[in-house]
Write a protein that holds these residues in place. Structure first.
Motif, PDB file in Angstrom:
ATOM      1  N   VAL A 133       2.525  -4.739   4.224  1.00  0.00           N
ATOM      2  CA  VAL A 133       1.854  -5.116   5.467  1.00  0.00           C
ATOM      3  C   VAL A 133       1.589  -6.619   5.423  1.00  0.00           C
ATOM      4  O   VAL A 133       1.004  -7.127   4.457  1.00  0.00           O
ATOM      5  CB  VAL A 133       0.526  -4.359   5.647  1.00  0.00           C
ATOM      6  N   TYR A 134       2.014  -7.326   6.464  1.00  0.00           N
ATOM      7  CA  TYR A 134       1.897  -8.785   6.517  1.00  0.00           C
ATOM      8  C   TYR A 134       1.135  -9.193   7.769  1.00  0.00           C
ATOM      9  O   TYR A 134       1.422  -8.713   8.867  1.00  0.00           O
ATOM     10  CB  TYR A 134       3.287  -9.426   6.508  1.00  0.00           C
ATOM     11  N   VAL A 156       0.840  -1.197   0.000  1.00  0.00           N
ATOM     12  CA  VAL A 156       0.000   0.000   0.000  1.00  0.00           C
ATOM     13  C   VAL A 156       0.872   1.243   0.000  1.00  0.00           C
ATOM     14  O   VAL A 156       2.073   1.198   0.320  1.00  0.00           O
ATOM     15  CB  VAL A 156      -0.929   0.020   1.233  1.00  0.00           C
ATOM     16  N   ASP A 157       0.269   2.358  -0.358  1.00  0.00           N
ATOM     17  CA  ASP A 157       0.982   3.626  -0.330  1.00  0.00           C
ATOM     18  C   ASP A 157       1.202   4.077   1.110  1.00  0.00           C
ATOM     19  O   ASP A 157       0.363   3.824   1.983  1.00  0.00           O
ATOM     20  CB  ASP A 157       0.183   4.706  -1.069  1.00  0.00           C
ATOM     21  N   PRO A 158       2.316   4.744   1.399  1.00  0.00           N
ATOM     22  CA  PRO A 158       2.545   5.247   2.763  1.00  0.00           C
ATOM     23  C   PRO A 158       1.549   6.340   3.113  1.00  0.00           C
ATOM     24  O   PRO A 158       0.971   6.987   2.236  1.00  0.00           O
ATOM     25  CB  PRO A 158       3.977   5.787   2.699  1.00  0.00           C
ATOM     26  N   GLU A 159       1.339   6.543   4.400  1.00  0.00           N
ATOM     27  CA  GLU A 159       0.414   7.560   4.881  1.00  0.00           C
ATOM     28  C   GLU A 159       1.136   8.795   5.409  1.00  0.00           C
ATOM     29  O   GLU A 159       0.609   9.897   5.353  1.00  0.00           O
ATOM     30  CB  GLU A 159      -0.483   6.982   5.973  1.00  0.00           C
ATOM     31  N   GLN A 168      -3.852  -2.365   7.943  1.00  0.00           N
ATOM     32  CA  GLN A 168      -3.569  -3.447   8.884  1.00  0.00           C
ATOM     33  C   GLN A 168      -4.815  -4.286   9.143  1.00  0.00           C
ATOM     34  O   GLN A 168      -4.754  -5.519   9.214  1.00  0.00           O
ATOM     35  CB  GLN A 168      -3.017  -2.861  10.182  1.00  0.00           C
ATOM     36  N   GLY A 169      -5.967  -3.621   9.289  1.00  0.00           N
ATOM     37  CA  GLY A 169      -7.202  -4.362   9.467  1.00  0.00           C
ATOM     38  C   GLY A 169      -7.549  -5.189   8.252  1.00  0.00           C
ATOM     39  O   GLY A 169      -8.033  -6.322   8.362  1.00  0.00           O
ATOM     40  N   GLU A 170      -7.309  -4.630   7.056  1.00  0.00           N
ATOM     41  CA  GLU A 170      -7.576  -5.366   5.827  1.00  0.00           C
ATOM     42  C   GLU A 170      -6.678  -6.592   5.713  1.00  0.00           C
ATOM     43  O   GLU A 170      -7.124  -7.668   5.269  1.00  0.00           O
ATOM     44  CB  GLU A 170      -7.372  -4.456   4.619  1.00  0.00           C
ATOM     45  N   ALA A 171      -5.426  -6.468   6.125  1.00  0.00           N
ATOM     46  CA  ALA A 171      -4.511  -7.612   6.093  1.00  0.00           C
ATOM     47  C   ALA A 171      -4.994  -8.711   7.029  1.00  0.00           C
ATOM     48  O   ALA A 171      -4.940  -9.904   6.695  1.00  0.00           O
ATOM     49  CB  ALA A 171      -3.101  -7.168   6.460  1.00  0.00           C
ATOM     50  N   ARG A 172      -5.484  -8.331   8.205  1.00  0.00           N
ATOM     51  CA  ARG A 172      -6.003  -9.322   9.155  1.00  0.00           C
ATOM     52  C   ARG A 172      -7.220 -10.049   8.571  1.00  0.00           C
ATOM     53  O   ARG A 172      -7.353 -11.273   8.695  1.00  0.00           O
ATOM     54  CB  ARG A 172      -6.370  -8.652  10.472  1.00  0.00           C
ATOM     55  N   SER A 208      -3.652   2.387  10.795  1.00  0.00           N
ATOM     56  CA  SER A 208      -3.907   2.331   9.362  1.00  0.00           C
ATOM     57  C   SER A 208      -4.952   1.267   9.015  1.00  0.00           C
ATOM     58  O   SER A 208      -4.885   0.128   9.496  1.00  0.00           O
ATOM     59  CB  SER A 208      -2.613   2.014   8.615  1.00  0.00           C
ATOM     60  N   PRO A 209      -5.931   1.598   8.153  1.00  0.00           N
ATOM     61  CA  PRO A 209      -6.913   0.601   7.703  1.00  0.00           C
ATOM     62  C   PRO A 209      -6.265  -0.580   6.989  1.00  0.00           C
ATOM     63  O   PRO A 209      -6.856  -1.663   6.932  1.00  0.00           O
ATOM     64  CB  PRO A 209      -7.810   1.397   6.751  1.00  0.00           C
TER      65      PRO A 209
END
Length: 226
Positions: free
Chosen positions: A211-212, A20-23, A134-138, A131-132
């Motif tokens: 993000v992993y 993803v792009d950095p924030e 991280q939730g999407e990765a989970r 960051s959203p």
């Protein structure tokens, strides 16, 4: 709970990797001063520090965080002659700026580096802790675990019955150390340039963040058809 022939268990691992792009981007600024006496060094350091703060604050909401860090003033002893003689005083103050507007980032870093005796390091690209991504990765890791468990059960002619355990192995943010074409690596040093004309703004390309997420899940399933 242990598995039985009537309710066998299946344990799987689910993983997800997102780019993803950095924030945000973090820039470190080191302001320096040198004077023959302590007062002169402090006055120069105070003036230059104020200039950095004023310039950075002028970018308004593009600057998410601005913090002053370690400050030091130290004597430089002469290596000639007898006894301890102070040759000069050196002053330093560290400032950290976090920006969320990457359009302003290139211009600000160039203008900061153009100031007298000012060093700029960065940018360090990153995601916010909330960051959203991280939730999407989970969520993707959980979906993969369920899909994998169903595939194992189907291979045995069975179906998943219930979830017994879901263990979160954590979310990690990884960063590539290779710079993108036309951009810069995560670390960049700029020395102040004593030029009369304003330096052009740097064209900085944001570096993608990895993000992993990983989970372990245990399910019961119907008796297999062997």
């Amino acid at each position: 709970m242990a598995g039985t022939p009537e309710t066998p268990l299946v344990t799987v691992r689910g993983e997800a990797t997102l780019e993803v792009d950095p924030e945000i981007a973090t820039v470190s600024v080191l302001v320096s001063a040198r004077g023959k006496d302590r007062r002169a060094a402090l006055e120069d350091l105070t003036r230059r520090n104020a200039a950095v703060l004023e310039l950075t604050k002028g970018y308004g909401d593009a600057v998410e965080k601005l913090e002053s860090g370690r400050f030091s003033i130290s004597p430089e002893l002469s290596t000639h002659g007898r006894g301890e003689r102070i040759r000069a005083y050196h002053g330093r103050v560290h400032i950290t700026a976090v920006l969320n507007d990457f359009t302003a980032l290139g211009e600000l870093t160039t203008r900061l580096a153009d100031l007298e005796l000012t060093r700029v390091d960065g940018p360090w690209w990153s995601l916010r802790p909330t960051s959203p991504a991280q939730g999407e990765a989970r969520r993707q890791a959980v979906k993969e675990a369920v899909t994998r468990a169903r595939e194992y059960a189907a291979a045995l002619g069975a179906e998943l019955a219930a979830l017994l355990e879901l263990a979160d192995q954590g979310v990690e943010n990884g960063h590539s150390t290779v710079s993108r074409a036309g951009g810069f690596s995560r670390r960049m040093s700029l020395a102040a340039d004593a030029e009369d004309s304003a330096a052009p703004a740097l064209d900085l390309e944001p570096q993608r963040q990895t993000v992993y997420a990983q989970v372990t899940a245990r399910f019961t399933m119907s008796p297999p058809k062997l």
